[in-house]
Motif scaffolding. Structure first.
Motif, PDB file in Angstrom:
ATOM      1  N   SER A  21       0.835  -1.200   0.000  1.00  0.00           N
ATOM      2  CA  SER A  21       0.000   0.000   0.000  1.00  0.00           C
ATOM      3  C   SER A  21       0.868   1.248   0.000  1.00  0.00           C
ATOM      4  N   THR A  22       0.448   2.246  -0.743  1.00  0.00           N
ATOM      5  CA  THR A  22       1.136   3.541  -0.759  1.00  0.00           C
ATOM      6  C   THR A  22       0.188   4.666  -0.367  1.00  0.00           C
ATOM      7  N   GLY A  38       6.824   4.560   6.168  1.00  0.00           N
ATOM      8  CA  GLY A  38       7.598   5.178   5.096  1.00  0.00           C
ATOM      9  C   GLY A  38       7.108   4.838   3.700  1.00  0.00           C
ATOM     10  N   VAL A  39       6.428   3.700   3.532  1.00  0.00           N
ATOM     11  CA  VAL A  39       5.947   3.318   2.196  1.00  0.00           C
ATOM     12  C   VAL A  39       4.659   4.058   1.804  1.00  0.00           C
ATOM     13  N   ARG A  44      -0.694  11.216  -0.022  1.00  0.00           N
ATOM     14  CA  ARG A  44      -1.826  10.297  -0.148  1.00  0.00           C
ATOM     15  C   ARG A  44      -2.152   9.647   1.194  1.00  0.00           C
ATOM     16  N   HIS A  45      -2.011  10.467   2.252  1.00  0.00           N
ATOM     17  CA  HIS A  45      -2.377  10.038   3.597  1.00  0.00           C
ATOM     18  C   HIS A  45      -3.446  10.991   4.112  1.00  0.00           C
ATOM     19  N   LEU A  46      -4.655  10.490   4.226  1.00  0.00           N
ATOM     20  CA  LEU A  46      -5.772  11.287   4.739  1.00  0.00           C
ATOM     21  C   LEU A  46      -5.916  11.008   6.226  1.00  0.00           C
ATOM     22  N   ALA A  83      -2.730  -0.507  -5.758  1.00  0.00           N
ATOM     23  CA  ALA A  83      -2.452  -1.338  -4.582  1.00  0.00           C
ATOM     24  C   ALA A  83      -3.585  -1.105  -3.592  1.00  0.00           C
ATOM     25  N   PRO A  84      -3.781  -2.019  -2.657  1.00  0.00           N
ATOM     26  CA  PRO A  84      -4.855  -1.833  -1.685  1.00  0.00           C
ATOM     27  C   PRO A  84      -4.729  -0.512  -0.917  1.00  0.00           C
ATOM     28  N   LEU A  85      -5.871   0.095  -0.647  1.00  0.00           N
ATOM     29  CA  LEU A  85      -5.928   1.297   0.180  1.00  0.00           C
ATOM     30  C   LEU A  85      -5.965   0.832   1.636  1.00  0.00           C
ATOM     31  N   LEU A  86      -5.008   1.284   2.430  1.00  0.00           N
ATOM     32  CA  LEU A  86      -4.938   0.931   3.844  1.00  0.00           C
ATOM     33  C   LEU A  86      -5.816   1.890   4.632  1.00  0.00           C
ATOM     34  N   ILE A  87      -6.724   1.335   5.421  1.00  0.00           N
ATOM     35  CA  ILE A  87      -7.613   2.132   6.273  1.00  0.00           C
ATOM     36  C   ILE A  87      -7.454   1.605   7.695  1.00  0.00           C
ATOM     37  N   HIS A  88      -7.194   2.511   8.624  1.00  0.00           N
ATOM     38  CA  HIS A  88      -7.023   2.068  10.008  1.00  0.00           C
ATOM     39  C   HIS A  88      -7.648   3.048  10.981  1.00  0.00           C
ATOM     40  N   CYS A  89      -7.919   2.519  12.156  1.00  0.00           N
ATOM     41  CA  CYS A  89      -8.299   3.317  13.319  1.00  0.00           C
ATOM     42  C   CYS A  89      -7.528   2.725  14.501  1.00  0.00           C
TER      43      CYS A  89
END
Length: 176
Positions: A21-22, A38-39, A44-46, A83-89
């Motif tokens: 993921s980027t 770092g990747v 592209r970080h919301l 690439a997959p979009l990484l979503i976290h909480c």
């Protein structure tokens, strides 16, 4: 086919590297400090600053707002899907699964909400999507209450230790 990698804060570096993921969405409390892997590209970080609550006016906590969901939808629609979009909480149980459902419908609006909720339950037995985020997503995406009903039909997720992560594929309608 790609999709959404969803998990807790403590696993974002591992998940980002494993899934290449980027791009990333963080749904995290205002004062929650963490390092972006770092990747993940900085542009592209919301970061959506909110607590995992269902009602505004809960002490000094920040409730999810319509503006957060609008930003999420815009970000998801601009995702390049390479690439997959990484979503976290914080725990990967409530805010991030809700965000994944909303993002999935924002990208592919032809999906059936109940089918999507069923897919989420299959890959994430622990998910209990944040109802406030879901209500805003339903309204903004003009789902006419179907997303809210689909998430309610899922019921509460199984207990978890907060270390679970999952992949929700982006399922495209072949007729779209």
């Amino acid at each position: 086919m790609t999709g959404f990698v969803v998990g807790p804060l403590e696993k974002i570096a591992e998940l980002a590297v494993r899934h290449r993921s980027t791009e990333m969405v963080s749904l995290i409390a205002e004062n929650q400090d963490f390092h972006r892997p770092g990747v993940i590209r900085a542009d592209r970080h919301l970061k959506l600053k909110m607590n995992d609550i269902a009602f505004a006016g809960t002490g000094n906590l920040f409730a999810p707002a319509e503006e957060h969901v609008s930003q999420l939808i815009d970000f998801a629609q601009s995702w390049d899907q390479s690439a997959p979009l990484l979503i976290h909480c914080w725990m990967g149980v409530s805010r991030s699964p809700a965000a994944a459902l909303i993002a999935c419908l924002a990208i592919d609006p032809h999906q059936d909400e109940f089918d999507l909720a069923g897919r989420l339950r299959e890959v994430a037995p622990h998910a209990t999507p944040n109802t406030r985020l879901i209500e805003f997503g339903d309204r903004i995406l003009k789902r006419e209450g179907r997303l809210v009903a689909a998430v309610k039909s899922m019921g509460r997720g199984a207990d978890t230790d907060g270390r679970a992560s999952f992949m929700l594929p982006l399922c495209r309608d072949p007729n779209s």
